[in-house]
Design a protein around this motif. Structure first.
Motif, PDB file in Angstrom:
ATOM      1  N   ARG A 150      -5.641 -33.115  -6.839  1.00 38.12           N
ATOM      2  CA  ARG A 150      -5.400 -32.214  -6.662  1.00 38.12           C
ATOM      3  C   ARG A 150      -6.640 -31.444  -6.769  1.00 38.12           C
ATOM      4  O   ARG A 150      -7.560 -31.457  -8.479  1.00 38.12           O
ATOM      5  CB  ARG A 150      -3.782 -31.885  -7.720  1.00 38.12           C
ATOM      6  N   VAL A 151      -6.285 -29.570  -6.463  1.00 39.64           N
ATOM      7  CA  VAL A 151      -6.987 -29.078  -6.975  1.00 39.64           C
ATOM      8  C   VAL A 151      -6.308 -27.860  -7.288  1.00 39.64           C
ATOM      9  O   VAL A 151      -5.574 -27.801  -6.745  1.00 39.64           O
ATOM     10  CB  VAL A 151      -8.019 -28.993  -5.964  1.00 39.64           C
ATOM     11  N   TYR A 152      -6.874 -27.045  -8.192  1.00 37.42           N
ATOM     12  CA  TYR A 152      -5.905 -25.705  -8.949  1.00 37.42           C
ATOM     13  C   TYR A 152      -6.896 -24.697  -9.216  1.00 37.42           C
ATOM     14  O   TYR A 152      -8.178 -24.471  -8.726  1.00 37.42           O
ATOM     15  CB  TYR A 152      -5.323 -26.139 -10.041  1.00 37.42           C
ATOM     16  N   LEU A 153      -5.775 -23.859  -9.321  1.00 42.53           N
ATOM     17  CA  LEU A 153      -6.481 -22.425  -8.845  1.00 42.53           C
ATOM     18  C   LEU A 153      -6.088 -21.478 -10.076  1.00 42.53           C
ATOM     19  O   LEU A 153      -4.524 -21.063  -9.606  1.00 42.53           O
ATOM     20  CB  LEU A 153      -6.711 -21.558  -7.668  1.00 42.53           C
ATOM     21  N   GLN A 154      -6.269 -20.808 -11.387  1.00 40.06           N
ATOM     22  CA  GLN A 154      -5.513 -20.326 -11.955  1.00 40.06           C
ATOM     23  C   GLN A 154      -6.214 -19.011 -11.628  1.00 40.06           C
ATOM     24  O   GLN A 154      -7.381 -18.748 -11.995  1.00 40.06           O
ATOM     25  CB  GLN A 154      -5.657 -20.984 -13.520  1.00 40.06           C
ATOM     26  N   MET A 155      -4.341 -18.327 -11.669  1.00 42.89           N
ATOM     27  CA  MET A 155      -5.438 -16.339 -11.449  1.00 42.89           C
ATOM     28  C   MET A 155      -4.524 -16.003 -12.313  1.00 42.89           C
ATOM     29  O   MET A 155      -3.219 -16.253 -12.491  1.00 42.89           O
ATOM     30  CB  MET A 155      -4.874 -16.507  -9.702  1.00 42.89           C
ATOM     31  N   ASP A 156      -5.278 -15.015 -13.271  1.00 43.04           N
ATOM     32  CA  ASP A 156      -4.783 -14.309 -14.115  1.00 43.04           C
ATOM     33  C   ASP A 156      -5.532 -12.541 -13.668  1.00 43.04           C
ATOM     34  O   ASP A 156      -5.616 -12.820 -13.563  1.00 43.04           O
ATOM     35  CB  ASP A 156      -5.296 -15.015 -15.408  1.00 43.04           C
ATOM     36  N   SER A 157      -4.302 -11.800 -14.592  1.00 46.88           N
ATOM     37  CA  SER A 157      -5.306 -10.562 -14.278  1.00 46.88           C
ATOM     38  C   SER A 157      -5.038 -10.010 -12.609  1.00 46.88           C
ATOM     39  O   SER A 157      -5.607  -9.331 -12.159  1.00 46.88           O
ATOM     40  CB  SER A 157      -6.105 -10.454 -14.691  1.00 46.88           C
ATOM     41  N   LEU A 158      -3.677 -10.436 -12.199  1.00 51.90           N
ATOM     42  CA  LEU A 158      -3.533 -10.794 -10.952  1.00 51.90           C
ATOM     43  C   LEU A 158      -4.063  -8.647 -10.534  1.00 51.90           C
ATOM     44  O   LEU A 158      -3.042  -7.599 -11.241  1.00 51.90           O
ATOM     45  CB  LEU A 158      -2.489 -10.919 -10.170  1.00 51.90           C
ATOM     46  N   LYS A 159      -4.088  -8.629  -9.209  1.00 51.24           N
ATOM     47  CA  LYS A 159      -4.327  -6.806  -8.860  1.00 51.24           C
ATOM     48  C   LYS A 159      -4.244  -6.826  -7.317  1.00 51.24           C
ATOM     49  O   LYS A 159      -4.347  -8.146  -6.845  1.00 51.24           O
ATOM     50  CB  LYS A 159      -6.391  -6.544  -8.850  1.00 51.24           C
ATOM     51  N   PRO A 160      -3.290  -5.604  -7.245  1.00 52.67           N
ATOM     52  CA  PRO A 160      -3.115  -5.390  -5.260  1.00 52.67           C
ATOM     53  C   PRO A 160      -4.680  -6.490  -4.958  1.00 52.67           C
ATOM     54  O   PRO A 160      -3.703  -7.016  -4.002  1.00 52.67           O
ATOM     55  CB  PRO A 160      -2.587  -4.512  -5.525  1.00 52.67           C
TER      56      PRO A 160
END
Length: 123
Positions: free
Chosen positions: A78-88
């Motif tokens: 598996r490969v992951y993408l952790q996305m924090d502080s998301l913006k519109p």
């Protein structure tokens, strides 16, 4: 063929987090360079993040640097993408891509793609 399946997309408020996952069935991903791209309505597909087969070297688009983290677990394929502080402006369909060669940020070169997962960030 490398069948890829993304998951983890959804609707989140600005400032929130999501973790995308990309899995492959029937083929190991350990020898492939993996990347995440995204495409917003009316815009061209753009590079988000990439990771080499070793998992040590990564690269990010300037727009996500410091907020997103790409990682891989070759044992779980598996490969992951952790996305924090998301913006519109992060709202888009996110795609996982793979190739045996490192094509960097050029999405047109990658041979294997998932179907995409929608990420929507509300303001």
């Amino acid at each position: 063929q490398v069948p890829l399946v993304e998951s983890g997309g959804g609707l989140v408020q600005a400032g929130g987090s999501l973790r995308l996952s990309c899995a492959a069935s029937g083929r190991t991903l350990s020898s492939y360079t993996m990347a995440w791209f995204r495409q917003a309505p009316g815009k061209e597909r753009e590079f988000v993040a990439g990771i080499w087969s070793s998992g040590i070297n990564t690269r990010y688009a300037d727009s996500v640097k410091g907020r997103f983290t790409i990682s891989r677990d070759n044992g779980k394929n598996r490969v992951y993408l952790q996305m924090d502080s998301l913006k519109p402006e992060d709202t888009a369909v996110y795609y996982c891509a793979a190739d045996q060669y490192d094509y960097g940020t050029n999405w047109k070169k990658y041979n294997y793609w998932g179907q995409g997962t929608q990420v929507t960030v509300s303001s």
